[in-house]
Design a protein around this motif. Structure first.
Motif, mmCIF file in Angstrom:
data_model
loop_
_atom_site.group_PDB
_atom_site.id
_atom_site.type_symbol
_atom_site.label_atom_id
_atom_site.label_comp_id
_atom_site.label_asym_id
_atom_site.label_seq_id
_atom_site.Cartn_x
_atom_site.Cartn_y
_atom_site.Cartn_z
ATOM 1 N N ASN A 78 7.306 4.304 9.373
ATOM 2 C CA ASN A 78 7.217 4.827 10.739
ATOM 3 C C ASN A 78 5.984 5.703 10.933
ATOM 4 O O ASN A 78 5.418 5.752 12.024
ATOM 5 C CB ASN A 78 8.475 5.626 11.070
ATOM 6 C CG ASN A 78 9.696 4.740 11.273
ATOM 7 O OD1 ASN A 78 9.569 3.558 11.603
ATOM 8 N ND2 ASN A 78 10.871 5.294 11.065
ATOM 9 N N SER A 79 5.575 6.384 9.873
ATOM 10 C CA SER A 79 4.444 7.309 9.977
ATOM 11 C C SER A 79 3.119 6.602 10.272
ATOM 12 O O SER A 79 2.177 7.243 10.750
ATOM 13 C CB SER A 79 4.316 8.121 8.687
ATOM 14 O OG SER A 79 4.123 7.261 7.569
ATOM 15 N N VAL A 80 3.039 5.300 10.006
ATOM 16 C CA VAL A 80 1.777 4.589 10.216
ATOM 17 C C VAL A 80 1.915 3.387 11.136
ATOM 18 O O VAL A 80 0.921 2.745 11.471
ATOM 19 C CB VAL A 80 1.172 4.133 8.871
ATOM 20 C CG1 VAL A 80 0.979 5.327 7.939
ATOM 21 C CG2 VAL A 80 2.021 3.061 8.206
ATOM 22 N N LYS A 81 3.121 3.085 11.564
ATOM 23 C CA LYS A 81 3.347 1.921 12.417
ATOM 24 C C LYS A 81 2.543 2.054 13.707
ATOM 25 O O LYS A 81 2.548 3.110 14.347
ATOM 26 C CB LYS A 81 4.840 1.798 12.719
ATOM 27 C CG LYS A 81 5.257 0.481 13.327
ATOM 28 C CD LYS A 81 6.776 0.379 13.409
ATOM 29 C CE LYS A 81 7.426 0.373 12.050
ATOM 30 N NZ LYS A 81 8.902 0.188 12.130
ATOM 31 N N ILE A 112 -1.812 -4.160 7.721
ATOM 32 C CA ILE A 112 -2.008 -4.767 6.408
ATOM 33 C C ILE A 112 -2.355 -6.242 6.587
ATOM 34 O O ILE A 112 -1.859 -6.906 7.510
ATOM 35 C CB ILE A 112 -0.741 -4.601 5.529
ATOM 36 C CG1 ILE A 112 -1.024 -4.934 4.072
ATOM 37 C CG2 ILE A 112 0.426 -5.426 6.079
ATOM 38 C CD1 ILE A 112 0.126 -4.550 3.126
ATOM 39 N N SER A 113 -3.219 -6.739 5.710
ATOM 40 C CA SER A 113 -3.570 -8.154 5.727
ATOM 41 C C SER A 113 -3.965 -8.573 4.318
ATOM 42 O O SER A 113 -4.183 -7.722 3.450
ATOM 43 C CB SER A 113 -4.714 -8.422 6.714
ATOM 44 O OG SER A 113 -5.880 -7.714 6.342
ATOM 45 N N TRP A 163 5.396 5.224 0.490
ATOM 46 C CA TRP A 163 5.205 3.818 0.831
ATOM 47 C C TRP A 163 4.673 3.712 2.251
ATOM 48 O O TRP A 163 5.161 4.395 3.162
ATOM 49 C CB TRP A 163 6.526 3.064 0.711
ATOM 50 C CG TRP A 163 6.444 1.679 1.279
ATOM 51 C CD1 TRP A 163 5.870 0.579 0.703
ATOM 52 C CD2 TRP A 163 6.945 1.241 2.554
ATOM 53 N NE1 TRP A 163 5.973 -0.507 1.533
ATOM 54 C CE2 TRP A 163 6.635 -0.127 2.681
ATOM 55 C CE3 TRP A 163 7.611 1.879 3.594
ATOM 56 C CZ2 TRP A 163 6.971 -0.870 3.806
ATOM 57 C CZ3 TRP A 163 7.960 1.138 4.715
ATOM 58 C CH2 TRP A 163 7.634 -0.221 4.810
ATOM 59 N N LEU A 164 3.674 2.848 2.449
ATOM 60 C CA LEU A 164 3.065 2.675 3.763
ATOM 61 C C LEU A 164 3.352 1.311 4.371
ATOM 62 O O LEU A 164 3.716 1.209 5.545
ATOM 63 C CB LEU A 164 1.554 2.850 3.672
ATOM 64 C CG LEU A 164 1.052 4.199 3.182
ATOM 65 C CD1 LEU A 164 -0.467 4.178 3.067
ATOM 66 C CD2 LEU A 164 1.513 5.306 4.105
ATOM 67 N N SER A 165 3.117 0.250 3.588
ATOM 68 C CA SER A 165 3.206 -1.081 4.155
ATOM 69 C C SER A 165 3.292 -2.113 3.052
ATOM 70 O O SER A 165 2.764 -1.913 1.960
ATOM 71 C CB SER A 165 1.963 -1.364 5.017
ATOM 72 O OG SER A 165 2.043 -2.638 5.618
ATOM 73 N N TRP A 204 0.862 -1.189 0.000
ATOM 74 C CA TRP A 204 0.000 0.000 0.000
ATOM 75 C C TRP A 204 0.899 1.239 0.000
ATOM 76 O O TRP A 204 1.879 1.307 0.754
ATOM 77 C CB TRP A 204 -0.910 0.033 1.216
ATOM 78 C CG TRP A 204 -2.077 -0.892 1.131
ATOM 79 C CD1 TRP A 204 -2.157 -2.163 1.629
ATOM 80 C CD2 TRP A 204 -3.340 -0.625 0.524
ATOM 81 N NE1 TRP A 204 -3.384 -2.711 1.358
ATOM 82 C CE2 TRP A 204 -4.140 -1.774 0.672
ATOM 83 C CE3 TRP A 204 -3.899 0.461 -0.144
ATOM 84 C CZ2 TRP A 204 -5.452 -1.862 0.196
ATOM 85 C CZ3 TRP A 204 -5.192 0.386 -0.619
ATOM 86 C CH2 TRP A 204 -5.957 -0.767 -0.443
ATOM 87 N N VAL A 205 0.529 2.176 -0.846
ATOM 88 C CA VAL A 205 1.188 3.476 -0.890
ATOM 89 C C VAL A 205 0.105 4.541 -0.906
ATOM 90 O O VAL A 205 -1.071 4.239 -1.094
ATOM 91 C CB VAL A 205 2.093 3.619 -2.144
ATOM 92 C CG1 VAL A 205 3.191 2.564 -2.157
ATOM 93 C CG2 VAL A 205 1.278 3.555 -3.421
ATOM 94 N N ARG A 206 0.494 5.786 -0.689
ATOM 95 C CA ARG A 206 -0.473 6.872 -0.745
ATOM 96 C C ARG A 206 0.170 8.111 -1.331
ATOM 97 O O ARG A 206 1.398 8.229 -1.364
ATOM 98 C CB ARG A 206 -1.041 7.187 0.638
ATOM 99 C CG ARG A 206 -0.050 7.817 1.608
ATOM 100 C CD ARG A 206 -0.687 7.998 2.988
ATOM 101 N NE ARG A 206 0.269 8.554 3.950
ATOM 102 C CZ ARG A 206 0.022 8.662 5.257
ATOM 103 N NH1 ARG A 206 -1.147 8.246 5.759
ATOM 104 N NH2 ARG A 206 0.946 9.167 6.051
ATOM 105 N N GLN A 207 -0.678 9.005 -1.783
ATOM 106 C CA GLN A 207 -0.211 10.282 -2.298
ATOM 107 C C GLN A 207 -1.099 11.385 -1.752
ATOM 108 O O GLN A 207 -2.291 11.444 -2.082
ATOM 109 C CB GLN A 207 -0.209 10.311 -3.824
ATOM 110 C CG GLN A 207 0.433 11.552 -4.401
ATOM 111 C CD GLN A 207 0.765 11.402 -5.868
ATOM 112 O OE1 GLN A 207 0.138 10.634 -6.607
ATOM 113 N NE2 GLN A 207 1.775 12.134 -6.319
#
Length: 116
Positions: free
Chosen positions: A62-65, A70-71, A47-49, A36-39
């Motif tokens: 680190n910003s979303v940990k 994620i699953s 990049w998120l996970s 998963w990424v976001r903009q």
């Protein structure tokens, strides 16, 4: 042809939760790590996970940990992202992508807006 279709985005208040889903087709999903990424508006892709093909390994920015999880469901060929404790800075278009820490190929995205 790889196809990735995200869904689940919405307007949510700070502190709220959402669950995003991504339906995959056109490749052997069971063998593919997913990401998963976001903009955010005016910013580049973040990049998120990522999760490996067997759900044994995952990694988070680190910003979303501690807030995002994620699953995946290999039987349904879907990958999900649970978003908790949302902040205004989480406002962005969220994309799923095929691969480990990959940005392409990715879907069309789903909009998440965090606002009171």
């Amino acid at each position: 042809e790889v196809q990735l279709v995200e869904s689940g985005g919405a307007l949510v208040q700070p502190g709220g939760s959402l669950r995003l889903s991504c339906a995959a087709s056109g490749f052997i999903f069971n063998y593919a790590p997913m990401t998963w990424v976001r903009q955010a508006p005016g910013k580049g892709l973040e990049w998120l996970s990522s999760i490996d093909s067997g759900s044994k390994t995952s990694d988070y920015a680190n910003s979303v940990k501690g807030r995002f999880t994620i699953s995946r469901d290999n039987a349904k060929k879907t990958v999900s992202l649970q978003l908790n404790s949302l902040k205004t800075e989480d406002t962005a278009v969220y994309y799923c992508a095929m691969g480990w820490k990959a940005i392409q190929p990715r879907g069309q995205g789903t909009q998440v807006t965090v606002s009171s």
